[in-house]
Design a protein around this motif. Structure first.
Motif, mmCIF file in Angstrom:
data_model
loop_
_atom_site.group_PDB
_atom_site.id
_atom_site.type_symbol
_atom_site.label_atom_id
_atom_site.label_comp_id
_atom_site.label_asym_id
_atom_site.label_seq_id
_atom_site.Cartn_x
_atom_site.Cartn_y
_atom_site.Cartn_z
ATOM 1 N N ILE A 122 0.789 -1.078 0.062
ATOM 2 C CA ILE A 122 0.037 0.218 0.114
ATOM 3 C C ILE A 122 0.978 1.173 0.181
ATOM 4 O O ILE A 122 1.749 1.296 0.646
ATOM 5 N N GLY A 124 0.268 5.364 0.316
ATOM 6 C CA GLY A 124 -0.815 6.324 0.666
ATOM 7 C C GLY A 124 -0.363 7.729 0.998
ATOM 8 O O GLY A 124 1.008 7.974 1.436
ATOM 9 N N ASN A 126 -1.961 11.166 3.859
ATOM 10 C CA ASN A 126 -2.937 11.615 4.722
ATOM 11 C C ASN A 126 -2.233 13.072 5.154
ATOM 12 O O ASN A 126 -1.200 13.084 5.471
ATOM 13 N N GLU A 208 -6.571 12.851 0.857
ATOM 14 C CA GLU A 208 -5.753 11.689 1.352
ATOM 15 C C GLU A 208 -5.885 10.744 0.330
ATOM 16 O O GLU A 208 -7.010 11.025 -0.814
ATOM 17 N N ASP A 210 -5.082 6.874 -1.231
ATOM 18 C CA ASP A 210 -4.517 5.167 -0.923
ATOM 19 C C ASP A 210 -4.505 4.355 -2.037
ATOM 20 O O ASP A 210 -5.374 4.636 -2.954
ATOM 21 N N ASN A 212 -4.135 0.625 -2.819
ATOM 22 C CA ASN A 212 -4.237 -0.496 -2.280
ATOM 23 C C ASN A 212 -4.912 -1.579 -2.970
ATOM 24 O O ASN A 212 -6.271 -1.277 -2.704
#
Ligand code: ADP
Ligand code: MG
Length: 231
Positions: A122, A124, A126, A208, A210, A212
């Motif tokens: 993953i 990401g 944030n 944000e 991601d 994944n």
């Protein structure tokens, strides 16, 4: 960056700030490779895409109201061409059952990625009120919540920092070929972290994001799924 801007402003016009696999193009625009595929809004179009891709495909519900697709049975892996029609209808039915007023954009038909040869990771970001854009890298897929094997850096990151991230997680040996497996394309992972770093630096409106999983195989990396929130 120009193309990415267009994609993001199209979303802003839509009136909600959460995006799923519709954002695949955004990754493409930043050179992050994604599996072949398309989003369609009719079963016949789904079949057309599946036939173009050749072989079994993956089909996923596309809705800003359904961001955890598997939770509602919204991801079908290994769909042969003859089942594409039924799979399409079934995905839409499941989404409606889950949330009758869900905004259903359609279904994504995607090339199969060889998970056996790879590692689901993953990548990401944030935005932290104190530290700014925090990049995250870790083991992905179904293990992400269970193992919490992740590492963080503030964007933008230099190549050396991105590389460090791939070495820091507990599962790092998995990437480097544990138990007789071939090592995955760690350089590709490093590059992806940097490209994501660039994307979120260029677009402060992305709150944000991601990827994944980012599937890393010996032959390269593929962003299989993405979700993001914009301001
Ligand atoms: P979500 O995270 O919303 O449930 P994903 O697109 O991540 O949806 O799909 C869930 C899981 O299905 C992935 O973690 C992966 O294991 C598998 N999967 C999804 N797309 C593919 C693909 N193209 N090839 C192989 N496996 C896939
Ligand atoms: Mg996912």
């Amino acid at each position: 960056e120009e193309r990415a801007r267009e994609i993001l402003s199209a979303v802003e016009g839509r009136g909600d700030n959460r995006l799923g696999v519709e954002a695949m193009d955004l990754l493409d625009a930043y050179g992050i490779s994604t599996p072949d595929g398309d989003i369609v809004d009719a079963p016949a179009d789904a079949l057309e895409v599946a036939e173009r891709i050749e072989g079994d495909v993956v089909m996923k519900i596309v809705s800003p109201d359904i961001l955890h697709k598997s939770d509602i049975g919204g991801v079908k892996v290994g769909v042969p061409n003859e089942e594409v029609y039924d799979a399409y209808e079934d995905l839409v039915t499941r989404a409606r059952n889950y949330q009758p007023d869900a905004n259903i954009i359609g279904v994504q038909v995607q090339e199969m990625v060889d998970l056996d040869a790879g590692v689901e990771t993953i990548v990401g970001m944030n935005r932290d009120p104190q530290f700014g854009p925090l990049l995250m890298f870790g083991l992905g897929g179904i293990f992400v919540e269970v193992l919490e094997d992740t590492t963080f850096r503030v964007a933008p990151v230099a190549e050396s920092e991105a590389h460090e991230m791939t070495e820091e997680i507990d599962s790092a040996p998995l990437l480097r070929g544990a138990r007789g497996r071939d090592p995955v394309d760690v350089e590709g992972v490093t590059e992806t972290i940097q490209r994501l770093s660039q994307l979120v630096t260029d677009f402060p409106a992305i709150l944000e994001l991601d990827i994944n999983p980012l599937v890393a195989t010996p032959d390269g990396v593929q962003a299989v799924d993405v979700r993001l929130t914009v301001d």
